[in-house]
Write a protein that holds these residues in place. Structure first.
Motif, PDB file in Angstrom:
ATOM      1  N   THR A 135     -12.284 -18.306  18.867  1.00  0.00           N
ATOM      2  CA  THR A 135     -10.863 -18.087  18.604  1.00  0.00           C
ATOM      3  C   THR A 135     -10.654 -16.726  17.950  1.00  0.00           C
ATOM      4  O   THR A 135     -11.395 -16.336  17.053  1.00  0.00           O
ATOM      5  N   ASN A 192     -14.708 -26.396  25.145  1.00  0.00           N
ATOM      6  CA  ASN A 192     -15.049 -24.989  24.952  1.00  0.00           C
ATOM      7  C   ASN A 192     -16.411 -24.824  24.278  1.00  0.00           C
ATOM      8  O   ASN A 192     -17.173 -23.917  24.631  1.00  0.00           O
ATOM      9  N   ASP A 193     -16.731 -25.673  23.331  1.00  0.00           N
ATOM     10  CA  ASP A 193     -18.083 -25.650  22.762  1.00  0.00           C
ATOM     11  C   ASP A 193     -19.126 -25.912  23.849  1.00  0.00           C
ATOM     12  O   ASP A 193     -20.185 -25.274  23.892  1.00  0.00           O
ATOM     13  N   SER A 207     -11.552 -28.706  22.273  1.00  0.00           N
ATOM     14  CA  SER A 207     -12.548 -28.035  21.443  1.00  0.00           C
ATOM     15  C   SER A 207     -13.955 -28.361  21.924  1.00  0.00           C
ATOM     16  O   SER A 207     -14.809 -27.473  22.031  1.00  0.00           O
ATOM     17  N   TYR A 256      -6.938 -18.614  21.425  1.00  0.00           N
ATOM     18  CA  TYR A 256      -7.233 -19.854  20.698  1.00  0.00           C
ATOM     19  C   TYR A 256      -8.076 -20.753  21.595  1.00  0.00           C
ATOM     20  O   TYR A 256      -7.712 -21.027  22.738  1.00  0.00           O
ATOM     21  N   HIS A 257      -9.213 -21.222  21.052  1.00  0.00           N
ATOM     22  CA  HIS A 257     -10.127 -22.036  21.844  1.00  0.00           C
ATOM     23  C   HIS A 257     -10.510 -23.350  21.175  1.00  0.00           C
ATOM     24  O   HIS A 257     -11.336 -24.092  21.710  1.00  0.00           O
ATOM     25  N   GLY A 258      -9.949 -23.658  20.000  1.00  0.00           N
ATOM     26  CA  GLY A 258     -10.229 -24.931  19.363  1.00  0.00           C
ATOM     27  C   GLY A 258     -10.750 -24.784  17.946  1.00  0.00           C
ATOM     28  O   GLY A 258     -10.825 -23.672  17.405  1.00  0.00           O
ATOM     29  N   VAL A 259     -11.114 -25.908  17.338  1.00  0.00           N
ATOM     30  CA  VAL A 259     -11.475 -25.906  15.917  1.00  0.00           C
ATOM     31  C   VAL A 259     -12.884 -26.414  15.628  1.00  0.00           C
ATOM     32  O   VAL A 259     -13.268 -26.490  14.469  1.00  0.00           O
ATOM     33  N   SER A 260     -13.666 -26.770  16.635  1.00  0.00           N
ATOM     34  CA  SER A 260     -15.078 -27.068  16.384  1.00  0.00           C
ATOM     35  C   SER A 260     -15.809 -25.744  16.170  1.00  0.00           C
ATOM     36  O   SER A 260     -15.230 -24.666  16.337  1.00  0.00           O
ATOM     37  N   ALA A 303     -15.921 -23.180  19.124  1.00  0.00           N
ATOM     38  CA  ALA A 303     -14.556 -22.878  19.546  1.00  0.00           C
ATOM     39  C   ALA A 303     -13.809 -22.067  18.486  1.00  0.00           C
ATOM     40  O   ALA A 303     -13.061 -21.139  18.808  1.00  0.00           O
ATOM     41  N   THR A 304     -14.013 -22.398  17.215  1.00  0.00           N
ATOM     42  CA  THR A 304     -13.384 -21.627  16.141  1.00  0.00           C
ATOM     43  C   THR A 304     -13.901 -20.195  16.132  1.00  0.00           C
ATOM     44  O   THR A 304     -13.141 -19.245  15.918  1.00  0.00           O
TER      45      THR A 304
END
Length: 450
Positions: free
Chosen positions: A159, A119-120, A116, A148-152, A155-156
């Motif tokens: 996604t 990607n950020d 995450s 899907y690229h993560g949860v930060s 990145a979210t």
């Protein structure tokens, strides 16, 4: 065990898990041992880790060499900051090693703690790249649905799975999504990307961002010519291309990096997971020589982006040993060969089953879709979801996998460690066959009763 269960319920908020299920039942499994492709629970139950835990334990569990490398580095220099141009030898050596493995034009590495963050960081770097060239309006990111690229925060927002937006919303502005080839086919997806770029204005687009294989979206493998067409569009509009290799990097697809399957080179490549095989949190961003040159020539003063653990010396030492093992044991080649064996196993199950639809593998990334009618691809009614039942049946038989049910799909994903042998593939396929046929009988009986 009872005490651990209660402590877990009271004190441990689990990532990407059901809080209600946790409170009702406690932890599903408490693991305390691992070796090779196997995880062992505290009560002694042994499981095939057919997901490499979170797509990441590429060299397998329990590698003592990794522990020794970490111990040696911790005793010498456990941690030091890389801010203000401080450095350390393992981080320098790891950056050089990764550059030697990456596509030829990518040679400079920014380190993070995971996917995450990677990607950020890529998103911020490409926006900075345009800003220092006097084009701050070029700040939008085009990504794909089901990606899907993560949860930060960034990145979210990149996604393309709406369920990940529901928790706290699309946290950042400037993200737009084109349709994926899985949804509408290759040509239509390429056209969708072009239409999104034209609608937003090419002069406002910083980059296109996508995974070589959409992992969490359901192991969605595009045709071989797909990313060549994407690269052509990026070149046409002067847009940077970011390849998210967090899952696909370091041998997972039968190549060192996933983009090698498509004959393209991105401008920016993100990585994590397989770089340390999960033995230490570490990720990063690799930029092309062109992007790096712009940063060197145009970026003035301090680059106000960095993480406490960017360039962590112990993490770098772990990664170097992990990559040494990956190369010494020819695990990228093994990923390719065992991926072919996994595909053969999937095919044999499909031939016996009435509910198996599309089957696909690329290296040791694989997926099996379940449908009510394989000839028409008709999906099961929502109340008869099959993938979660398959996961439960596999769990009962000592296999850990992952279900994907976004957009009414019914997919079971596989991503075993790259050390897996043919005999172990055969064991996995045999258990999967049993689970599929048992669930098939259940759903056929339920359909008949409707």
């Amino acid at each position: 065990m009872t005490t651990l269960n209660e402590w877990d319920k009271k004190h441990f908020i689990h990532p990407t898990s059901s809080i209600q299920e946790q409170q009702a039942n406690g932890p599903k499994v408490i693991f305390n041992k691992s070796e090779g492709i196997y995880l062992t629970s505290k009560d002694g139950t042994k499981y095939i880790d057919a997901m490499s835990s979170l797509w990441n334990v590429n060299i397998g569990h329990g590698r003592k060499e990794i522990a020794e490398a970490a111990k040696e580095q911790m005793e010498q220099l456990a941690y030091s900051s890389c801010f203000s141009n401080f450095s350390n030898e393992p981080a320098i050596r790891l950056a050089k090693k990764i550059a030697s493995l990456a596509p030829p034009s990518l040679n400079a590495v920014f380190f993070t703690s995971g996917g995450s963050e990677s990607n950020d960081s890529a998103i911020k770097i490409v926006r900075h790249y345009w800003r220092i060239q006097g084009q701050p309006e070029r700040n939008k990111i085009v990504a794909l649905r089901r990606g899907y690229h993560g949860v930060s925060a960034g990145a979210t927002s990149a996604t393309g799975i709406p369920e990940f937006w529901d928790m706290a919303g699309n946290l950042m502005q400037g993200f737009v999504h084109a349709k994926s080839p899985y949804e509408i086919g290759t040509e239509a997806s390429i056209q969708s990307i072009r239409e999104v770029i034209e609608a937003e204005g090419p002069e406002k687009i910083a980059a296109f961002m996508a995974e070589p294989v959409q992992g969490a979206g359901g192991v969605l493998i595009p045709p071989k010519d797909y990313y060549k067409a994407v690269r052509k569009i990026c070149n046409e509009y002067g847009i940077l291309y970011i390849a998210d290799e967090v899952i696909t990097g370091f041998g997972r697809t039968g190549k060192m990096f996933g983009v090698e399957n498509y004959g393209v080179e991105p401008d920016v490549l993100t990585f994590a997971k397989g770089v340390t095989s999960g033995y230490f949190p570490l990720g990063g961003v690799i930029v092309s020589d062109h992007v790096h040159n712009v940063l060197k020539e145009k970026s003035e003063g301090v680059l106000f982006h960095g993480f406490t653990y960017s360039g962590h010396p112990t993490g770098a030492a772990v990664a170097l040993k992990n990559l040494e093992i990956l190369e010494r044991e020819n695990l990228v080649d093994n990923s390719f060969k065992m991926g072919e064996e996994l595909q053969k196993g999937f095919k044999s199950i499909k031939e016996e089953s009435t509910i198996v639809g599309d089957i696909r593998t690329l290296g040791l990334l694989g997926a099996m879709e379940f449908v009510q009618d394989p000839l028409t691809n008709k999906r099961f009614p929502a109340e008869l979801k099959v993938a979660p039942r398959i996961i439960a049946a596999l769990h009962e038989r000592g296999v850990i996998c992952r279900a994907v049910t976004y957009d009414n799909t019914d997919i079971v994903c596989f991503s075993p460690p790259l050390i897996i042998t043919k005999a172990q593939i055969d064991d996995l396929v045999a258990i999967l066959r049993e689970a599929v046929l048992i669930v098939q009988q259940e759903v056929e009986e339920q359909l008949a009763a409707l």
